[in-house]
Write an enzyme that holds these catalytic residues in place. Structure first.
Site, PDB file in Angstrom:
ATOM      1  N   LYS A 211     -12.163   8.464 -10.070  1.00 59.63           N
ATOM      2  CA  LYS A 211     -13.587   7.704 -10.115  1.00 59.63           C
ATOM      3  C   LYS A 211     -14.563   8.613  -9.384  1.00 59.63           C
ATOM      4  CE  LYS A 211     -16.021   3.530  -8.993  1.00 59.63           C
ATOM      5  NZ  LYS A 211     -15.850   2.047  -8.467  1.00 59.63           N
ATOM      6  N   GLU A 217      -6.021  14.339  -2.519  1.00 60.26           N
ATOM      7  CA  GLU A 217      -4.637  14.400  -3.093  1.00 60.26           C
ATOM      8  C   GLU A 217      -5.110  14.778  -4.788  1.00 60.26           C
ATOM      9  OE1 GLU A 217      -5.689  11.702  -1.567  1.00 60.26           O
ATOM     10  OE2 GLU A 217      -4.178  10.794  -0.286  1.00 60.26           O
ATOM     11  N   GLY A 272     -11.585   1.004  -8.589  1.00 65.19           N
ATOM     12  CA  GLY A 272     -10.249   1.801  -8.967  1.00 65.19           C
ATOM     13  C   GLY A 272      -9.124   0.888  -9.401  1.00 65.19           C
ATOM     14  N   ARG A 273      -9.078  -0.203  -8.725  1.00 61.86           N
ATOM     15  CA  ARG A 273      -7.813  -1.058  -9.183  1.00 61.86           C
ATOM     16  C   ARG A 273      -8.029  -1.959 -10.043  1.00 61.86           C
ATOM     17  NH1 ARG A 273     -10.004  -1.763  -4.207  1.00 61.86           N
ATOM     18  NH2 ARG A 273     -10.946  -3.939  -3.530  1.00 61.86           N
ATOM     19  N   GLU A 358      -5.188  -4.172  -1.476  1.00 61.13           N
ATOM     20  CA  GLU A 358      -6.448  -3.556  -1.433  1.00 61.13           C
ATOM     21  C   GLU A 358      -7.644  -4.495  -1.592  1.00 61.13           C
ATOM     22  OE1 GLU A 358      -8.261   0.012  -3.612  1.00 61.13           O
ATOM     23  OE2 GLU A 358      -6.888   1.045  -1.921  1.00 61.13           O
ATOM     24  N   HIS A 389      20.810  -7.658  -5.942  1.00 58.14           N
ATOM     25  CA  HIS A 389      22.002  -7.333  -5.337  1.00 58.14           C
ATOM     26  C   HIS A 389      21.716  -6.361  -4.064  1.00 58.14           C
ATOM     27  CE1 HIS A 389      24.974  -8.346  -8.303  1.00 58.14           C
ATOM     28  NE2 HIS A 389      23.724  -8.315  -9.156  1.00 58.14           N
ATOM     29  N   LYS A 514      -8.421   8.634   6.053  1.00 56.48           N
ATOM     30  CA  LYS A 514      -8.966   9.805   5.120  1.00 56.48           C
ATOM     31  C   LYS A 514      -9.673  10.989   5.850  1.00 56.48           C
ATOM     32  CE  LYS A 514      -9.481   7.359   0.650  1.00 56.48           C
ATOM     33  NZ  LYS A 514     -10.502   6.919  -0.360  1.00 56.48           N
TER      34      LYS A 514
HETATM   35  O1  F6P Z   1      -8.286   5.475  -1.140  1.00 56.01           O
HETATM   36  C1  F6P Z   1      -8.236   4.125  -2.013  1.00 56.01           C
HETATM   37  C2  F6P Z   1      -9.103   4.543  -3.444  1.00 56.01           C
HETATM   38  O2  F6P Z   1     -10.335   4.458  -3.037  1.00 56.01           O
HETATM   39  C3  F6P Z   1      -8.642   3.479  -4.151  1.00 56.01           C
HETATM   40  O3  F6P Z   1      -9.367   2.375  -4.219  1.00 56.01           O
HETATM   41  C4  F6P Z   1      -8.895   4.213  -5.474  1.00 56.01           C
HETATM   42  O4  F6P Z   1      -8.184   3.379  -6.582  1.00 56.01           O
HETATM   43  C5  F6P Z   1      -8.044   5.391  -5.105  1.00 56.01           C
HETATM   44  O5  F6P Z   1      -8.645   5.647  -3.690  1.00 56.01           O
HETATM   45  C6  F6P Z   1      -8.603   6.906  -5.994  1.00 56.01           C
HETATM   46  O6  F6P Z   1     -10.060   6.959  -6.117  1.00 56.01           O
HETATM   47  P1  F6P Z   1     -10.571   8.060  -6.995  1.00 56.01           P
HETATM   48  O7  F6P Z   1     -10.305   7.380  -8.407  1.00 56.01           O
HETATM   49  O8  F6P Z   1     -12.225   8.064  -6.921  1.00 56.01           O
HETATM   50  O9  F6P Z   1      -9.876   9.395  -6.867  1.00 56.01           O
END
Ligand code: F6P
Length: 551
Positions: A211, A217, A272-273, A358, A389, A514
């Protein structure tokens, strides 16, 4: 309507009465509740959007039920839901509308918010996604050297990964098996290395999903992907054929080198979620095709409408949300287990972890006051029967009460012959029904002793029972039922957020870590000193550096 008071929960009349009700119901066993009221098995059920919910094994009476409905009314659930659907900025701390429901509105709906033609824009992106998905699926889109795309890799994390990977796994049965799908999320290089192992770069397409397009990452993995492509294809112009982006940030997408003509957009009003049915679902659409994707959107929409229009007494998400509040704040349950008896839903619990935790893992109300009651519980789970199990022992006989959501489907997607043995699916369903029953009713010392168990072993075999659960059942796992099921949880999370008076749509708690990680990088890489870091962190960093130098 009264103005919504996020801080008013504990003075809400229904809340006060629920406390009194708990003093009565809390001590009752489900055995007693069923014995005195066998009809509850038909009464405490609800149906909508193809899903059937049995909540008769929750530790409630008719009075609890009545008060929970009143609680929703007194907290203004209906009004808050309308605010969400119509684009009011209910994400207060980020001053944003919350419009994931608009992602699945039919084309005929007219929704203008903050000067934007929301439905028009959503459908433009959906159409662009469909064209692109068709080109990949048909082989019309070629890689730089003219080969068709055989591997699609989504790079993203959090909502930009969990939705796509969960949906891919859930709908694998319906997906194009000629295309291999991989999902890279972790900054741990192993995730990247294993995903591309053995793949031909000439046949590989990366979807960089972020987003913000700044997530550490994702950008690290996207850079490695670009290196991997360029090492093999030795031509910068190859990037255009092997990378597309899903983002709200066109500027950074362009800077990365991706042609913005191959960017699929969404908007800041999609959290995002809550984004798997936006362009973030591009990999899903390539897997199941535009028709399959639209079928999923229809399932979401049917549940949206159910939530919006069905009386609260029959309203699945409202009921699940309210029962969750009851379990969390009155029964004191800190966790919820999500137990899908459907192998294709193996990533569903992981997806729900972000959606629920979240959203509702918050310690202050919308007005910034510290809450004086519990909010979002921990969600976790595994597909049945594997969990039976491993961790079910604790759910049955441990000292914590863990409410469970059991999910299952009447029709299996794979009919596997098992000659001279009971059918796989009948066994699967027998197991799910057995578990919820055993959890609810248990086994008394008398019943155990009557089986001839030695007296000293009897206490070990006693099953206290009185463990509450929901059972959600549908005819068959289809894109439609999947959409409905996800929307069920989205709105149940919303319901709880409204009751608790919190902002279910921000996520400030993830920021500090972060920022700290960015600060720690130079300490690890250059050995620089940072007096703002604590002694323990500096020691660990120093040991890491020593270890690195020893290699
Ligand atoms: O770190 C949490 C977050 O902001 C989530 O809410 C989001 O889904 C994810 O990181 C990834 O964010 P982006 O889509 O901006 O890379």
């Amino acid at each position: 309507m009264n103005e919504y008071n996020p801080d008013g929960l504990e003075s809400t009349p229904a809340w006060l009465l629920l406390k009194e009700n708990y003093a009565d119901v809390g001590g009752k066993h489900l055995r007693e509740l069923f014995a005195g009221d066998p009809d509850r098995a038909t009464r405490f059920t609800a149906e909508g959007a193809g899903l059937y919910l049995d909540y008769s094994k929750q530790r409630i009476t008719d009075e609890t039920f009545r008060l929970l409905i009143q609680l929703a009314e007194q907290r203004g659930l209906r009004e808050r839901a309308e605010e969400m659907f119509s684009g009011v900025h209910i994400n207060v701390t980020e001053d944003r509308a919350v419009l994931h429901t608009a992602l699945r509105d039919p084309r005929s709906v007219k929704l203008d918010v903050d000067g934007q033609d929301v439905t028009g824009d959503v459908n433009d992106v959906l159409d662009k996604m469909a064209q692109f998905a068709d080109r990949i699926r048909s082989g019309e889109w070629k890689g730089h050297t003219g080969k068709r795309i055989a591997n699609v890799i989504n790079i993203g994390i959090g909502g930009s990964d969990l939705g796509p990977v969960m949906a891919y796994e859930a709908m694998k049965f319906y997906s194009d098996r000629d295309i291999k799908f991989e999902f890279i999320s972790n900054v741990d290089g192993t995730d990247f290395a294993e995903a591309v192992l053995g793949l031909d770069p000439e046949e590989t397409l990366f979807i960089v999903s972020s987003k913000t397009f700044v997530t550490q990452e994702t950008m690290t993995n996207a850079n490695s992907a670009r290196t991997w492509i360029l090492d093999a294809l030795k031509d910068k112009s190859a990037v255009a054929k092997h990378f597309v982006a899903v983002s709200t940030n066109a500027e950074l997408v362009e800077k990365f080198g991706i042609d913005t003509a191959n960017m699929f957009g969404f908007w800041d009003w999609v959290g995002g979620r809550y984004s798997m049915d936006s362009a973030i679902g591009l990999s899903t659409m390539i897997a199941v095709g535009p028709d399959g994707f639209h079928e999923m959107l229809d399932g979401f929409h049917e549940m949206d409408e159910h939530f919006r229009t069905t009386p609260l007494e029959q309203n699945l998400p409202a009921l699940m949300g309210l029962l969750g509040v009851w379990n969390r704040d009155f029964l004191g349950c800190a966790t919820v287990a999500v137990l899908p008896y459907e192998q294709y839903l193996k990533r569903f619990p992981a997806y729900l972890q972000q959606l629920t935790m979240e959203s509702n893992g918050k310690h202050v109300t919308l007005s910034g006051k510290h809450v004086t009651y519990e909010t979002g519980p921990i969600y976790w789970g595994e597909p049945g029967t594997n969990g039976q199990h491993s961790f079910y022992q604790l759910i049955h006989q441990g000292t914590s009460i863990i409410p469970c959501d059991f999910l299952f489907f009447v029709e299996p997607l794979n009919k596997v012959p098992a000659l001279d043995a009971p059918d796989h699916h009948d066994l699967l369903i027998a197991n799910v029904l057995a578990q919820s029953s055993a959890l609810a009713f248990g086994k008394t010392a008398e019943e155990v002793a009557a089986e001839g168990v030695p007296a000293d072993v009897v206490p070990h075999k006693v099953m206290e029972g009185n463990r509450p659960s929901n059972t959600v059942m549908a005819q068959k796992l289809t894109p439609h039922t999947l959409g409905a099921m996800i929307a069920l949880y989205e709105h149940s999370v919303f319901t709880q957020g409204v009751v608790w008076g919190i902002d279910s749509f921000d996520q400030w708690g993830v920021e500090l870590g972060k920022i700290m990680a960015k600060k720690i990088v130079p300490v690890l890489v250059e050995g620089s000193d940072d007096a703002t870091l604590d002694a323990s962190t500096l020691m660990l960093a120093a040991r890491y550096r020593d270890g690195k130098n020893k290699k």
